[in-house]
Design a protein around this motif. Structure first.
Motif, PDB file in Angstrom:
ATOM      1  N   VAL A  52       0.658  -1.262   0.158  1.00 53.13           N
ATOM      2  CA  VAL A  52      -0.046  -0.469  -0.506  1.00 53.13           C
ATOM      3  C   VAL A  52       0.881   0.978   0.023  1.00 53.13           C
ATOM      4  CG1 VAL A  52      -1.893   1.223   1.270  1.00 53.13           C
ATOM      5  CG2 VAL A  52      -2.288  -1.155   1.582  1.00 53.13           C
ATOM      6  N   GLY A  53       2.017   0.824   0.887  1.00 51.81           N
ATOM      7  CA  GLY A  53       2.519   2.509   1.219  1.00 51.81           C
ATOM      8  C   GLY A  53       3.301   2.805  -0.173  1.00 51.81           C
ATOM      9  N   LEU A  54       4.100   2.338  -0.389  1.00 52.27           N
ATOM     10  CA  LEU A  54       5.336   2.135  -1.577  1.00 52.27           C
ATOM     11  C   LEU A  54       4.928   1.460  -3.028  1.00 52.27           C
ATOM     12  CD1 LEU A  54       8.016   2.880  -1.118  1.00 52.27           C
ATOM     13  CD2 LEU A  54       8.823  -0.251  -1.844  1.00 52.27           C
ATOM     14  N   PHE A  55       4.158   0.527  -3.132  1.00 51.39           N
ATOM     15  CA  PHE A  55       3.883   0.011  -4.042  1.00 51.39           C
ATOM     16  C   PHE A  55       2.333   0.386  -4.887  1.00 51.39           C
ATOM     17  CE2 PHE A  55       5.959  -3.960  -3.029  1.00 51.39           C
ATOM     18  CZ  PHE A  55       7.546  -3.081  -3.065  1.00 51.39           C
ATOM     19  N   GLY A  56       2.197   1.060  -4.009  1.00 47.82           N
ATOM     20  CA  GLY A  56       0.281   2.101  -4.507  1.00 47.82           C
ATOM     21  C   GLY A  56      -0.550   1.037  -4.722  1.00 47.82           C
ATOM     22  N   ASP A  57      -0.711  -0.334  -3.947  1.00 45.53           N
ATOM     23  CA  ASP A  57      -1.852  -1.091  -4.083  1.00 45.53           C
ATOM     24  C   ASP A  57      -3.090   0.089  -3.156  1.00 45.53           C
ATOM     25  OD1 ASP A  57       0.161  -2.542  -5.388  1.00 45.53           O
ATOM     26  OD2 ASP A  57       0.140  -4.076  -4.211  1.00 45.53           O
ATOM     27  N   SER A  58      -4.386  -0.692  -3.619  1.00 47.88           N
ATOM     28  CA  SER A  58      -4.770  -0.155  -2.351  1.00 47.88           C
ATOM     29  C   SER A  58      -5.182  -1.247  -1.055  1.00 47.88           C
ATOM     30  CB  SER A  58      -6.375  -0.141  -2.875  1.00 47.88           C
ATOM     31  OG  SER A  58      -6.610  -1.920  -3.494  1.00 47.88           O
ATOM     32  N   ALA A  59      -5.969  -1.428  -0.637  1.00 48.27           N
ATOM     33  CA  ALA A  59      -5.462  -2.271   1.043  1.00 48.27           C
ATOM     34  C   ALA A  59      -6.633  -3.640   0.171  1.00 48.27           C
ATOM     35  CB  ALA A  59      -6.784  -1.356   1.646  1.00 48.27           C
ATOM     36  N   GLU A  60      -7.811  -3.181  -0.519  1.00 47.53           N
ATOM     37  CA  GLU A  60      -8.133  -4.778  -1.131  1.00 47.53           C
ATOM     38  C   GLU A  60      -7.139  -5.636  -1.637  1.00 47.53           C
ATOM     39  OE1 GLU A  60      -9.419  -1.828  -1.323  1.00 47.53           O
ATOM     40  OE2 GLU A  60     -10.978  -1.865   0.487  1.00 47.53           O
ATOM     41  N   ALA A  61      -6.366  -4.760  -2.708  1.00 43.13           N
ATOM     42  CA  ALA A  61      -5.593  -5.321  -3.779  1.00 43.13           C
ATOM     43  C   ALA A  61      -4.665  -5.734  -2.747  1.00 43.13           C
ATOM     44  CB  ALA A  61      -5.453  -4.648  -5.017  1.00 43.13           C
ATOM     45  N   ALA A  62      -4.444  -5.087  -1.639  1.00 42.73           N
ATOM     46  CA  ALA A  62      -2.648  -5.923  -1.320  1.00 42.73           C
ATOM     47  C   ALA A  62      -3.137  -7.279  -0.837  1.00 42.73           C
ATOM     48  CB  ALA A  62      -2.397  -4.608  -0.647  1.00 42.73           C
ATOM     49  N   ASP A  63      -4.399  -7.551  -0.160  1.00 43.21           N
ATOM     50  CA  ASP A  63      -4.762  -8.476   1.096  1.00 43.21           C
ATOM     51  C   ASP A  63      -5.009  -9.429   0.083  1.00 43.21           C
ATOM     52  OD1 ASP A  63      -4.566  -7.400   3.263  1.00 43.21           O
ATOM     53  OD2 ASP A  63      -7.242  -6.574   3.165  1.00 43.21           O
ATOM     54  N   SER A  64      -5.049  -9.255  -1.545  1.00 42.78           N
ATOM     55  CA  SER A  64      -5.724 -10.635  -2.283  1.00 42.78           C
ATOM     56  C   SER A  64      -4.525 -10.705  -3.267  1.00 42.78           C
ATOM     57  CB  SER A  64      -6.912  -9.908  -4.028  1.00 42.78           C
ATOM     58  OG  SER A  64      -7.694  -9.748  -3.006  1.00 42.78           O
ATOM     59  N   TRP A  65      -3.560 -10.262  -2.985  1.00 41.34           N
ATOM     60  CA  TRP A  65      -2.146  -9.843  -3.384  1.00 41.34           C
ATOM     61  C   TRP A  65      -1.466 -11.165  -2.061  1.00 41.34           C
ATOM     62  CZ3 TRP A  65       2.649  -8.100  -1.109  1.00 41.34           C
ATOM     63  CH2 TRP A  65       3.450  -8.583  -1.380  1.00 41.34           C
ATOM     64  N   ILE A  66      -1.320 -11.149  -1.175  1.00 40.78           N
ATOM     65  CA  ILE A  66      -0.541 -11.385   0.128  1.00 40.78           C
ATOM     66  C   ILE A  66      -1.043 -12.982   0.120  1.00 40.78           C
ATOM     67  CG2 ILE A  66      -0.241 -11.402   2.173  1.00 40.78           C
ATOM     68  CD1 ILE A  66      -0.561  -8.293   2.793  1.00 40.78           C
ATOM     69  N   ASP A  67      -2.543 -12.767   0.300  1.00 37.80           N
ATOM     70  CA  ASP A  67      -3.241 -13.966   0.044  1.00 37.80           C
ATOM     71  C   ASP A  67      -3.036 -14.787  -0.650  1.00 37.80           C
ATOM     72  OD1 ASP A  67      -5.567 -13.498   2.583  1.00 37.80           O
ATOM     73  OD2 ASP A  67      -6.635 -12.759   0.888  1.00 37.80           O
ATOM     74  N   ALA A  68      -2.061 -15.094  -1.497  1.00 37.82           N
ATOM     75  CA  ALA A  68      -1.814 -15.535  -3.338  1.00 37.82           C
ATOM     76  C   ALA A  68      -0.822 -16.359  -2.742  1.00 37.82           C
ATOM     77  CB  ALA A  68      -2.584 -14.911  -4.704  1.00 37.82           C
ATOM     78  N   VAL A  69       0.303 -14.977  -2.111  1.00 43.11           N
ATOM     79  CA  VAL A  69       1.512 -15.828  -1.997  1.00 43.11           C
ATOM     80  C   VAL A  69       2.143 -16.251  -0.828  1.00 43.11           C
ATOM     81  CG1 VAL A  69       2.423 -13.246  -3.553  1.00 43.11           C
ATOM     82  CG2 VAL A  69       2.304 -12.818  -1.062  1.00 43.11           C
ATOM     83  N   GLU A  70       0.421 -16.301  -0.062  1.00 37.21           N
ATOM     84  CA  GLU A  70       0.720 -17.260   1.474  1.00 37.21           C
ATOM     85  C   GLU A  70       0.615 -18.451   1.094  1.00 37.21           C
ATOM     86  OE1 GLU A  70       0.062 -13.755   4.770  1.00 37.21           O
ATOM     87  OE2 GLU A  70      -1.336 -15.302   3.749  1.00 37.21           O
ATOM     88  N   ALA A  71      -0.404 -18.663  -0.067  1.00 31.83           N
ATOM     89  CA  ALA A  71      -0.609 -19.593  -0.975  1.00 31.83           C
ATOM     90  C   ALA A  71       0.425 -20.489  -1.576  1.00 31.83           C
ATOM     91  CB  ALA A  71      -1.777 -19.772  -0.982  1.00 31.83           C
TER      92      ALA A  71
END
Length: 407
Positions: free
Chosen positions: A336-355
């Motif tokens: 969010v703070g460095l790459f400019g993602d929205s909070a929702e997009a950040a959560d979706s991306w994190i869910d994917a990479v954690e899996a």
């Protein structure tokens, strides 16, 4: 002489008695005494003669017995020696063919060992050649895949603070990639290995990078979409010799070249860090083999104190590692703070990479002990009390940890 003296005494006594006793009966008694004395003297003389004869006879018998014994001993010794000689000759005749067979077998074994040694040397040469060829191919791929100079996220972390999984997840963001060549790594004044051996060359579909100066390796995973704007690098204090000034010079040189440098410090409870290092050494004795387990507290203290120096000299983001939630929070902050993602997009991306990078599914070298089971008992004295005399180092590490986290 004793016999003569005795006889003289007896005769003298008899004569005196005959003279003194003036009667027929007395003279008769005296002559009786003289007769008895003569008989006694004769008996004594005979006994003496027989004793001398027997003495002489015993000496000669013993001499003959000793001579016979010596002769018997010499005969027995000669027979034993002859028997031993005969046995040695028979043994030698029996052993001679066996020795020839053994010598022949030894010669053949030596020849086989020489041939095996030649094969092993050729195999070693071939492995080195293949490794060099693979490394060169990777470096060629690296040169083609490296983009222009980009801004850099630098993870400066202590060992065993979850930095590798943070690095792997961060580089899967569409805005981030790992630079193929190690130019930025070298510009930062770093040495050592950019990516852990435990996860290298296990995913043929991964990304080729220069993992060390002049050496290539394949690291797992590669982002499929996006146009990366950032490089990510990960280092530890020992990679710049605990020299804060060296790292600062590298950061300032990159900034002077117009590149933005974002520093993330990775830290963890000091006793937890020490225990994690000790447990990893037990699982993989080759990991930091030069570091005595008893010296881990001092090593961690030096690392934390180095991070304090970095934190006081640069604006840094802090990740206090306490498990997946702390990593997720840092990934969210950067997205969010460095790459400019929205909070929702950040959560979706994190869910994917954690899996994708969950510990149980991470491809790693067979036998690697990089990922260990969590330990619930953390005695500050260490495993088997090996840190019982390291109280000062543990206190130093705790003070540095508090200085970074504000605790």
């Amino acid at each position: 002489m004793a016999l003569t003296a005795t006889l003289a005494v007896v005769l003298t006594a008899a004569a005196v008695t005959a003279v003194v006793v003036d009667s027929d009966s007395g003279r008769v008694g005296a002559w009786v005494v003289v007769g008895l004395a003569c008989v006694l003297a004769a008996g004594l003389a005979a006994a003496a003669i027989f004793r001398e004869a027997f003495r002489r006879l015993d000496a000669k018998g013993m001499e003959r017995l000793m001579s016979a014994t010596d002769k018997l001993d010499r005969t027995i010794t000669s027979l034993v020696q002859q028997a031993v000689t005969d046995q040695d000759e028979r043994s030698d005749r029996l052993m001679r063919p066996l020795r020839r067979d053994i010598e022949g077998l030894a010669a053949r074994t030596s020849d086989v060992e020489r041939r095996v040694g030649d094969v092993e040397r050729r195999a070693g040469d071939l492995r080195r050649d293949l490794k060099q060829e693979r490394s060169e191919r990777m470096l060629a791929d690296v040169a083609m895949s490296s983009g222009a100079e980009r801004d850099v996220v630098v993870l400066v972390t202590a060992q065993r603070t979850g930095s590798t999984v943070l690095f792997d997840r961060l580089r899967l963001h569409p805005s981030v990639e790992v630079e193929g060549v190690a130019d930025t790594w070298r510009a930062l004044g770093q040495s050592g290995r950019r990516y852990p051996l435990a996860f290298s060359d296990v995913d043929s579909s991964g990304q080729a990078i220069e993992v060390e100066n002049g050496s290539g390796a394949m690291i797992p995973g590669r982002p499929l979409l996006g146009s990366p704007l950032w490089f990510v690098e990960k280092t530890h204090p020992e990679f710049f010799d605990f020299d804060v000034a060296r790292l600062l010079d590298g950061v300032h040189n990159l900034e002077a070249a117009g590149r933005r440098v974002e520093v993330v410090l990775g830290i963890r409870d000091p006793v937890e860090t020490m225990w994690s290092m000790a447990a990893y050494q037990q699982r993989d004795p080759g990991w930091y083999a030069w570091l005595d387990p008893a010296g881990i507290p001092d090593f961690v203290a030096r690392s934390f104190e180095t991070l304090v120096g970095v934190a006081t000299s640069l604006s840094c983001r802090i990740m206090d590692y306490s498990g997946p939630p702390s990593q997720r929070a840092m990934l969210h902050e950067l997205a969010v703070g460095l790459f400019g993602d929205s909070a929702e997009a950040a959560d979706s991306w994190i869910d994917a990479v954690e899996a994708e990078t969950v510990a149980g599914n991470r491809a790693r070298r067979e036998g690697s002990g990089f990922i260990g089971a969590p330990t619930t008992t953390r005695d500050p004295l260490g495993p088997d009390g090996i840190w019982s005399s390291a109280g000062v180092a543990i206190e130093r590490a705790a003070a540095a940890y508090a200085a970074i986290t504000g605790g």
